[in-house]
Design an enzyme around this catalytic site. Structure first.
Site, PDB file in Angstrom:
ATOM      1  N   HIS A   1      -3.010 -42.958  19.391  1.00  0.00           N
ATOM      2  CA  HIS A   1      -3.532 -41.608  19.144  1.00  0.00           C
ATOM      3  C   HIS A   1      -2.430 -40.640  18.719  1.00  0.00           C
ATOM      4  O   HIS A   1      -2.728 -39.594  18.134  1.00  0.00           O
ATOM      5  CB  HIS A   1      -4.188 -41.044  20.402  1.00  0.00           C
ATOM      6  CG  HIS A   1      -5.656 -41.335  20.530  1.00  0.00           C
ATOM      7  ND1 HIS A   1      -6.540 -41.189  19.492  1.00  0.00           N
ATOM      8  CD2 HIS A   1      -6.407 -41.720  21.596  1.00  0.00           C
ATOM      9  CE1 HIS A   1      -7.769 -41.488  19.917  1.00  0.00           C
ATOM     10  NE2 HIS A   1      -7.714 -41.815  21.187  1.00  0.00           N
TER      11      HIS A   1
ATOM     12  N   MET B   1      -5.961 -40.855  28.772  1.00  0.00           N
ATOM     13  CA  MET B   1      -5.965 -39.672  27.904  1.00  0.00           C
ATOM     14  C   MET B   1      -4.629 -39.508  27.186  1.00  0.00           C
ATOM     15  O   MET B   1      -3.579 -39.608  27.791  1.00  0.00           O
ATOM     16  CB  MET B   1      -6.289 -38.446  28.761  1.00  0.00           C
ATOM     17  CG  MET B   1      -6.273 -37.146  28.008  1.00  0.00           C
ATOM     18  SD  MET B   1      -7.568 -37.098  26.740  1.00  0.00           S
ATOM     19  CE  MET B   1      -6.802 -36.023  25.531  1.00  0.00           C
ATOM     20  N   GLU B   2      -4.733 -39.221  25.890  1.00  0.00           N
ATOM     21  CA  GLU B   2      -3.566 -39.252  24.999  1.00  0.00           C
ATOM     22  C   GLU B   2      -2.798 -37.938  24.904  1.00  0.00           C
ATOM     23  O   GLU B   2      -2.136 -37.697  23.879  1.00  0.00           O
ATOM     24  CB  GLU B   2      -4.041 -39.644  23.596  1.00  0.00           C
ATOM     25  CG  GLU B   2      -4.877 -38.568  22.856  1.00  0.00           C
ATOM     26  CD  GLU B   2      -6.384 -38.711  23.011  1.00  0.00           C
ATOM     27  OE1 GLU B   2      -6.821 -39.287  24.030  1.00  0.00           O
ATOM     28  OE2 GLU B   2      -7.120 -38.230  22.130  1.00  0.00           O
ATOM     29  N   ASN B   3      -2.822 -37.078  25.915  1.00  0.00           N
ATOM     30  CA  ASN B   3      -2.092 -35.804  25.851  1.00  0.00           C
ATOM     31  C   ASN B   3      -0.727 -35.978  25.203  1.00  0.00           C
ATOM     32  O   ASN B   3      -0.003 -36.914  25.515  1.00  0.00           O
ATOM     33  CB  ASN B   3      -1.879 -35.257  27.267  1.00  0.00           C
ATOM     34  CG  ASN B   3      -3.103 -35.370  28.124  1.00  0.00           C
ATOM     35  OD1 ASN B   3      -4.123 -34.796  27.817  1.00  0.00           O
ATOM     36  ND2 ASN B   3      -3.016 -36.161  29.188  1.00  0.00           N
TER      37      ASN B   3
ATOM     38  N   HIS C   1      -4.014 -48.066  22.759  1.00  0.00           N
ATOM     39  CA  HIS C   1      -4.973 -47.076  22.244  1.00  0.00           C
ATOM     40  C   HIS C   1      -4.414 -45.659  22.405  1.00  0.00           C
ATOM     41  O   HIS C   1      -4.363 -44.892  21.442  1.00  0.00           O
ATOM     42  CB  HIS C   1      -6.304 -47.242  22.981  1.00  0.00           C
ATOM     43  CG  HIS C   1      -7.348 -46.231  22.621  1.00  0.00           C
ATOM     44  ND1 HIS C   1      -8.447 -46.547  21.852  1.00  0.00           N
ATOM     45  CD2 HIS C   1      -7.475 -44.917  22.923  1.00  0.00           C
ATOM     46  CE1 HIS C   1      -9.191 -45.467  21.697  1.00  0.00           C
ATOM     47  NE2 HIS C   1      -8.626 -44.464  22.341  1.00  0.00           N
ATOM     48  N   GLU C   2      -4.004 -45.313  23.605  1.00  0.00           N
ATOM     49  CA  GLU C   2      -3.535 -43.934  23.825  1.00  0.00           C
ATOM     50  C   GLU C   2      -2.262 -43.675  23.036  1.00  0.00           C
ATOM     51  O   GLU C   2      -2.077 -42.591  22.488  1.00  0.00           O
ATOM     52  CB  GLU C   2      -3.332 -43.659  25.318  1.00  0.00           C
ATOM     53  CG  GLU C   2      -4.555 -43.903  26.203  1.00  0.00           C
ATOM     54  CD  GLU C   2      -5.848 -43.281  25.704  1.00  0.00           C
ATOM     55  OE1 GLU C   2      -5.795 -42.303  24.937  1.00  0.00           O
ATOM     56  OE2 GLU C   2      -6.934 -43.784  26.071  1.00  0.00           O
TER      57      GLU C   2
ATOM     58  N   GLU D   1      -9.362 -32.758  27.489  1.00  0.00           N
ATOM     59  CA  GLU D   1     -10.366 -33.163  26.510  1.00  0.00           C
ATOM     60  C   GLU D   1     -11.714 -33.296  27.216  1.00  0.00           C
ATOM     61  O   GLU D   1     -11.753 -33.855  28.313  1.00  0.00           O
ATOM     62  CB  GLU D   1     -10.022 -34.502  25.857  1.00  0.00           C
ATOM     63  CG  GLU D   1     -10.921 -34.784  24.650  1.00  0.00           C
ATOM     64  CD  GLU D   1     -10.558 -36.098  23.931  1.00  0.00           C
ATOM     65  OE1 GLU D   1      -9.603 -36.765  24.336  1.00  0.00           O
ATOM     66  OE2 GLU D   1     -11.263 -36.418  22.971  1.00  0.00           O
TER      67      GLU D   1
ATOM     68  N   GLY E   1     -10.995 -43.564  31.049  1.00  0.00           N
ATOM     69  CA  GLY E   1     -10.015 -44.640  31.152  1.00  0.00           C
ATOM     70  C   GLY E   1      -8.584 -44.125  31.066  1.00  0.00           C
ATOM     71  O   GLY E   1      -7.736 -44.484  31.883  1.00  0.00           O
TER      72      GLY E   1
ATOM     73  N   GLU F   1     -11.369 -41.468  17.443  1.00  0.00           N
ATOM     74  CA  GLU F   1     -11.685 -42.539  18.394  1.00  0.00           C
ATOM     75  C   GLU F   1     -12.040 -43.858  17.702  1.00  0.00           C
ATOM     76  O   GLU F   1     -11.538 -44.922  18.069  1.00  0.00           O
ATOM     77  CB  GLU F   1     -12.793 -42.102  19.360  1.00  0.00           C
ATOM     78  CG  GLU F   1     -12.389 -40.958  20.296  1.00  0.00           C
ATOM     79  CD  GLU F   1     -11.159 -41.251  21.156  1.00  0.00           C
ATOM     80  OE1 GLU F   1     -10.731 -42.416  21.228  1.00  0.00           O
ATOM     81  OE2 GLU F   1     -10.614 -40.294  21.753  1.00  0.00           O
TER      82      GLU F   1
END
Ligand code: BES
Ligand code: ZN
Length: 882
Positions: free
Chosen positions: A311, A273-275, A307-308, A131, A271, A330
């Site tokens: 997502h 990443m939601e892969n 948070h991740e 991203e 911080g 977001e």
């Protein structure tokens, strides 16, 4: 090699959005992994949009093209062109399969975008960050979020050097290739955009947990970290499980793969990443144990893990049509995390924390040259738009809408949003449309919030009419012009309010409508000016406005110190109670600065001393109340900013409060907290540590010798990082004679732990005043400092330039020049991190004249550089107003 000329200043426009002419149905990727050379084979099955004629154009940055074949036949060089980051191929038809093979050099990838090496050549591991537009650094692809494809990924690598091979999706076989190498395959059944692709390869340890979703799917949860860190992953695992359960209960959302992997790295631009199926975390937001992580960091780990994870639905299952819609995932996900954290911890404290962040980070952004709408209309470099506006203001917009629909209505709307858009790339209109339709209300007026930059300023004034026994509240709204948006419309602003009588009781509100008699109401200010007349009011009331911070606005009401003191004592809305204290502190601050309204100082001190003596108030809330608005927030209130004067005045204000409470009372409270507070992570122990730090700081202001001696002791004997770091900070910032020893001891103890060493750098970067620059220069020369590690850069340069106003903003401008020089160097290594750091200059226009000139010159010197990245180039040009 083909790269876009980096400082090209061309903009991408929302108004020019076109659906993709070519889609990718499925993609097969095969990686032959190596640190200095990785080869990537990609096989794309392509689908043409029959209504469009454009040839196939794929994104690709700095890729060495080894071979290219269409439908099994190698292409002649005349059949394709690769230039300026685009590969154009001729002769492609609907259903064609395009196969390309490229080579990458992960070890030399210092931008940490695409495939790169984390850690050392000998022991580090390979990972990806895609991203927003990193996938084009890995393979040729339509690298845009509205192209959703199914992925089959095969990884091959040396078994000894890369024993662990991971990619997103479900595992689909693994084995030996015979030559000391091995392979592993992953299939992701959920079509996804390229920005959610990820792989990880190297020597990593794991912890695992079995989880069963509410709808009955067994899931293996696995957290991976380097060997020395794996024992610090247990808290994150617990937080992950809590997040998964919460999303099931609060939103009915279940996880949808058989495995969920999370990996920690020390080299990360952001911080986390939601892969899909393979979240990657900056170690700072994953690793936590009491000896190395502070209470604040524990809370951050829980919040970022949540948070991740969230997502997976708000971002992955429903993704964004284009990057202008970034806040769709977001802002919404920040909001969902805020709800989760409020449920897990204290809702009032969480709200205070979030609003403070909004005011420190977003309000200044919205008031400066980088101001942009939550949905920007244009950008040059999308990475520059992962901002407090898109995130924090975006979350506030969701909160306003959620508040309007109520708990059940919002859930109904979210269910419809997920159902309708599952597997799609959606827009903010899709979001507001679904929420509105499910509740038969028109939410489109709220769309105006997404398109208009700037913080609305509400002016409220009250008039009491004795004879008529009524109270008239007059409200106006105005938003100042922002770059490129001179005219501002009136927005729908929900204002939650109550009226208090002189004894602190809430009055029934009579507005002559259906909700007549309730003690709390939400009214919507949607015009430039509006008046409300409250009937049956016996005496002039004290209004409590914008309760819970019901809209991201700046509210002005001319309260007397006594009125604020009353709200501070009686307001049942925890947020507004704190807010009354903040406003009273701001009045006291103004009084100290100008010698006006000196009764405000008295009222603030009296109110806080009373709360301090009161045994009933929560320790953490008391700590928040004892803390005046930050220097950044105070600067926002000034026409012309003199950072040194702000620092000195705020410090003087704390001194006055400390005097008022008294050295003896502070010492007693400190000792009580020292003996009573536990070392655990429970709310009471955390609150005790927070208050203890606050009391120690006040104590230092009135009896520095005793407080410093106590701090030295606390630093040496602390059983938690929270206590150790708080004491260290006090010694270093008060320039105590004990500071040098304490720093040395800290380094001896934590020298091998990068996250602890970041704190060691940050604590010193934050010593206020003239000496800061020399200290920062010295630290930058320390062998442990490197511009290649983003966390280290943020600790030293970010800590200094962002959080140490009096240390950075020297009158002679030497701080600005030094930072500009470091930015030049950093930009050559990592443009994303450089551009983000450069935003510390954001407020330059409002500095007092001398500093303003110096800052302008430093920014202009950067802007005149011909080799700047597109990232940093866009930021500095925007800051100058070009
Ligand atoms: N999707 C982002 C990470 C990201 C941002 C990747 C920008 C590439 C470019 C992730 O979900 C995120 O928002 N991370 C935040 C932390 C979060 C808890 C607010 C971050 O990295 O700052
Ligand atoms: Zn996010």
């Amino acid at each position: 090699m083909n790269a876009r000329p980096d400082n090209a200043a061309s903009s991408i426009l929302l108004s020019q959005y076109r659906p993709p002419a070519w889609r990718v149905e499925s993609v097969e990727l095969e990686f032959d992994l190596g640190i200095d050379r990785t080869e990537v084979l990609s096989r794309l099955t392509l689908r043409r949009d029959p209504s469009q004629q454009a040839p196939l154009r794929l994104d690709g940055e700095e890729l060495e093209l080894l071979s290219i074949a269409l439908d099994g036949k190698a292409l002649a060089t005349s059949a394709y062109r690769y230039a300026d980051g685009v590969l154009e191929v001729e002769g492609v038809t609907d259903g064609s399969v395009l196969e390309t093979r490229v080579a990458l050099d992960p070890a030399n990838n210092t931008a940490l975008e695409g495939l790169y090496l984390s850690g050392t050549r000998e022991a580090g591991f390979l990972l990806t960050q895609c991203e927003a537009e990193g996938f084009r650094h890995i393979a040729f692809f339509p690298d845009r979020p509205d192209v959703l494809a199914s992925y089959t990924v095969t990884l091959r690598a040396d078994r000894t050097r890369f024993p662990v091979l991971l990619a997103g999706g479900n595992p689909d076989g693994s084995g030996d290739t015979g030559d000391g190498r091995h392979w592993a395959r992953f299939v992701d059944p959920h079509p996804k955009p390229s920005y959610l692709f990820a792989l990880v390869a190297g020597q990593l340890e794991k912890i695992e947990r079995d989880y069963i979703t509410a709808d009955g799917r067994p899931v293996k949860l696995v957290i991976w970290a380097e060997g020395d860190a794996i024992d610090r992953c247990h808290y994150a695992m617990d937080a992950l499980e809590r997040s998964m359960r919460w999303d099931e209960q609060a939103y009915g959302r279940n996880y949808d793969l058989d495995v969920f992997h999370v990996v920690a790295t020390h080299d990360f631009n952001m911080g986390a990443m939601e892969n899909k199926g393979l979240n990657i975390f900056n170690a700072k937001y994953l690793l936590a144990d009491p000896d190395t992580a502070t209470d604040d960091e524990y809370r951050a780990v829980e919040a970022v893990v949540a948070h991740e994870y969230f997502h997976n639905w708000s971002g992955n299952r429903v993704t964004c049509r284009d990057w202008f819609q970034l806040s769709l995932k977001e802002g919404l996900t920040v909001f969902r995390e805020q709800q989760f954290s409020a449920d897990m911890n204290s809702p009032a404290l969480k709200r205070i924390e979030d609003v403070s962040l909004l005011r420190r980070a977003q309000f200044p952004e919205d008031a400066g040259p980088l101001a942009h709408p939550v949905r920007p209309a244009q950008y040059q470099e999308i990475n520059n738009f992962y901002t407090a506006t898109v995130y924090e203001k975006g979350s506030e917009l969701v909160r306003m809408v959620a508040g309007k629909l109520g708990r059940e209505g919002f859930r109904r709307g979210m269910d419809l949003y997920f159902e309708r858009n599952d597997g799609r790339a959606a827009t903010l209109e899709d979001f507001l449309g679904a929420l509105g339709e499910a509740n038969a209300v028109d939410l489109m007026p709220y769309l105006a919030w997404y398109g208009q930059a700037g913080t609305p300023r509400i002016k409220a004034s009250g008039q009491y009419d004795d004879a008529k026994r009524c109270y008239t509240l007059r409200l106006t709204q105005r938003t100042a012009p922002t770059p490129g948006q001179a005219e501002k419309a009136a927005l729908p602003i929900p204002i939650k309010l109550a009226l208090f009588d002189a004894d602190g009781g809430m009055l029934p509100l009579h507005l002559g409508d259906a909700e007549d008699g309730a003690t709390e109401r939400v009214i919507v200010l949607d015009r430039a000016e509006q008046s409300l007349v409250f009937a049956q009011v016996d005496a002039e009331p004290v209004p409590s406005l914008l309760r819970g911070f019901s809209a991201p606005t700046i509210l002005e009401f001319d309260y007397s110190p006594q009125q604020l003191a009353l709200l501070l004592r009686h307001d049942a809305d925890g947020f507004n109670r704190w807010e009354a204290g903040q406003q009273l502190a701001a009045q006291a601050y103004d009084a100290l600065r100008d010698g006006s309204r000196t009764q405000a100082v008295q009222a603030w001190c009296d109110a806080l001393a009373a709360l301090f003596a009161d045994g009933d108030i929560d320790d953490a809330l008391l700590a928040d109340l004892l803390t005046p608005p930050s220097e950044i927030e105070l600067a926002e209130r000034e026409q012309e900013v003199d950072p040194v004067r702000i620092h000195d005045t705020r410090r003087a204000l704390q001194g006055v409060l400390a005097e008022h409470i008294g050295a003896e009372a502070l010492a007693v409270r400190y000792r009580t907290l020292m003996t009573q507070a536990g070392d655990g992570l429970d709310a009471a122990s955390q609150a005790g540590r927070r208050l203890k730090q606050c009391v120690l700081e006040l104590w230092e202001r009135v009896d520095s010798a005793s407080a410093q001696a106590a701090a030295a002791m606390q630093c040496a004997q602390a059983r938690t990082m929270t206590d150790r770091l708080a004491a260290l900070a006090l010694l270093v910032h008060s320039e105590s004679a004990e500071a040098t020893t304490a720093l040395a001891q800290f380094r001896t103890r934590h020298g091998n732990d990068p996250l602890a060493m970041d704190k060691w750098f940050a604590v010193q970067a934050m010593v206020p005043g003239e000496g800061a620059l020399a200290r920062v220069k010295g630290l930058a020369a320390d062998p442990a400092f490197t511009l290649k590690n983003p966390n280290r850069v943020r600790a030293l340069l970010g800590g200094w330039a962002r959080s140490n106003l009096s240390g950075f903003h020297r009158a002679d401008g030497a701080g600005y020049r030094y930072l500009a020089d470091r930015l030049r160097e950093l930009d050559a290594l990592n443009p994303q991190v450089a551009a983000r750091l450069a935003t510390v200059f954001n407020g330059w226009r409002r500095l007092e004249q001398g500093r303003r000139e110096q800052a302008r010159a430093a920014i202009a010197s950067l802007a005149s550089e011909s080799t700047l990245s597109r990232n940093l180039g866009e930021i500095v040009r925007s800051m100058l107003g070009d």
